[in-house]
Design an enzyme around this catalytic site. Sequence first.
Site, PDB file in Angstrom:
ATOM      1  N   ASP A   1       0.815  -1.214   0.000  1.00 39.65           N
ATOM      2  CA  ASP A   1       0.000   0.000   0.000  1.00 39.65           C
ATOM      3  C   ASP A   1       0.847   1.262   0.000  1.00 39.65           C
ATOM      4  O   ASP A   1       2.073   1.208   0.166  1.00 39.65           O
ATOM      5  CB  ASP A   1      -0.963  -0.012   1.203  1.00 39.65           C
ATOM      6  CG  ASP A   1      -0.291  -0.383   2.526  1.00 39.65           C
ATOM      7  OD1 ASP A   1       0.951  -0.436   2.578  1.00 39.65           O
ATOM      8  OD2 ASP A   1      -1.014  -0.613   3.514  1.00 39.65           O
TER       9      ASP A   1
ATOM     10  N   ASN B   1      -7.457  -2.517  14.606  1.00 28.70           N
ATOM     11  CA  ASN B   1      -8.856  -2.826  14.285  1.00 28.70           C
ATOM     12  C   ASN B   1      -8.969  -4.033  13.335  1.00 28.70           C
ATOM     13  O   ASN B   1     -10.032  -4.280  12.771  1.00 28.70           O
ATOM     14  CB  ASN B   1      -9.568  -1.600  13.693  1.00 28.70           C
ATOM     15  CG  ASN B   1      -8.984  -1.162  12.346  1.00 28.70           C
ATOM     16  OD1 ASN B   1      -8.071  -1.792  11.824  1.00 28.70           O
ATOM     17  ND2 ASN B   1      -9.514  -0.090  11.780  1.00 28.70           N
TER      18      ASN B   1
ATOM     19  N   HIS C   1      -7.293  -4.459  10.478  1.00 30.16           N
ATOM     20  CA  HIS C   1      -7.064  -4.223   9.049  1.00 30.16           C
ATOM     21  C   HIS C   1      -5.746  -4.836   8.598  1.00 30.16           C
ATOM     22  O   HIS C   1      -4.806  -4.972   9.388  1.00 30.16           O
ATOM     23  CB  HIS C   1      -7.165  -2.738   8.684  1.00 30.16           C
ATOM     24  CG  HIS C   1      -6.010  -1.870   9.078  1.00 30.16           C
ATOM     25  ND1 HIS C   1      -6.066  -0.945  10.091  1.00 30.16           N
ATOM     26  CD2 HIS C   1      -4.762  -1.751   8.564  1.00 30.16           C
ATOM     27  CE1 HIS C   1      -4.919  -0.299  10.182  1.00 30.16           C
ATOM     28  NE2 HIS C   1      -4.102  -0.779   9.277  1.00 30.16           N
TER      29      HIS C   1
ATOM     30  N   GLU D   1      -9.736  -1.679   5.502  1.00 33.22           N
ATOM     31  CA  GLU D   1     -10.374  -1.388   6.780  1.00 33.22           C
ATOM     32  C   GLU D   1     -11.595  -2.284   6.997  1.00 33.22           C
ATOM     33  O   GLU D   1     -12.114  -2.889   6.045  1.00 33.22           O
ATOM     34  CB  GLU D   1     -10.820   0.077   6.784  1.00 33.22           C
ATOM     35  CG  GLU D   1      -9.670   1.084   6.678  1.00 33.22           C
ATOM     36  CD  GLU D   1      -8.966   1.299   8.007  1.00 33.22           C
ATOM     37  OE1 GLU D   1      -9.024   0.418   8.891  1.00 33.22           O
ATOM     38  OE2 GLU D   1      -8.341   2.363   8.165  1.00 33.22           O
TER      39      GLU D   1
END
Length: 239
Positions: free
Chosen positions: A66, A134, A136, A141
């Site tokens: 990314d 979280n 991800h 996400e």
Amino acid sequence: MELKIMSKPEIYVAIKDEIQSLLRRKNNAVLGLATGSSPIGVYDELIKAYKEGDIDFSNVTTFNLDEYVGISEDHNQSYHYFMNEHLFKHVNLVKSKTHVPSTNKDSEDYYQNYDQKIKDHGGIDFQILGIGSNGHIAFNEPGTSFDTLTHEVTLKESTIKDNSRFFNSISEVPTKAVSMGLKSIMNAKHIVIIITGSNKAEALKRLMSKEVTTDLPASILCKHPSVTIYADKEAASLL
Ligand code: GLP
């Protein structure tokens, strides 16, 4: 998924060993690389092995997961910059064989062509992942479809907050990124995921419950035939 619990230094050496033995079998392997603090120790071990003459990257191709949108490649928080500082400039990887997704239409790493490009290289042999608190992976996400290929994403508030520690202030953290999708990641032949620290304990616990849900993007890994989870004691404290 195989879970290995060890200390952080042991994790870094174990993953370096996996890569080293892959490159002995296949010196032109394709590596999927990650940013964030989790893989830095692996990169340090790879650099050490390269300097000792134990690893040769000259035929290796790499694809990063990314990149932020809206900051330049030479910004000190861009993932281009990160990879260069933490790995590329220290080893004999050929620059033209290192890829980081881009929103620049003229770039050969333009994100809409990224999965095809990976395919043209025979796919990713070995994918390194970290995980967000979280759940991800890359910048996928919670709520991201499991069918996604490399795409543009809007970051969640919790990720912006987590990543703000690297910027002068939270307002400087980009709100968008380009990221390999969950399907792109699942296409890799072998995946290792590094989960360390108590702030990742909840995510690891949910992952080990084996419930596959888009609320926890990493949970799709349960369906992959070859995944090793490397966790430390702190991350494993809720198991
Ligand atoms: C960022 C990256 C992820 C990484 C995550 C966790 O959001 N896009 O690829 O896994 O941070 O980072 P860290 O390893 O620093 O906890």
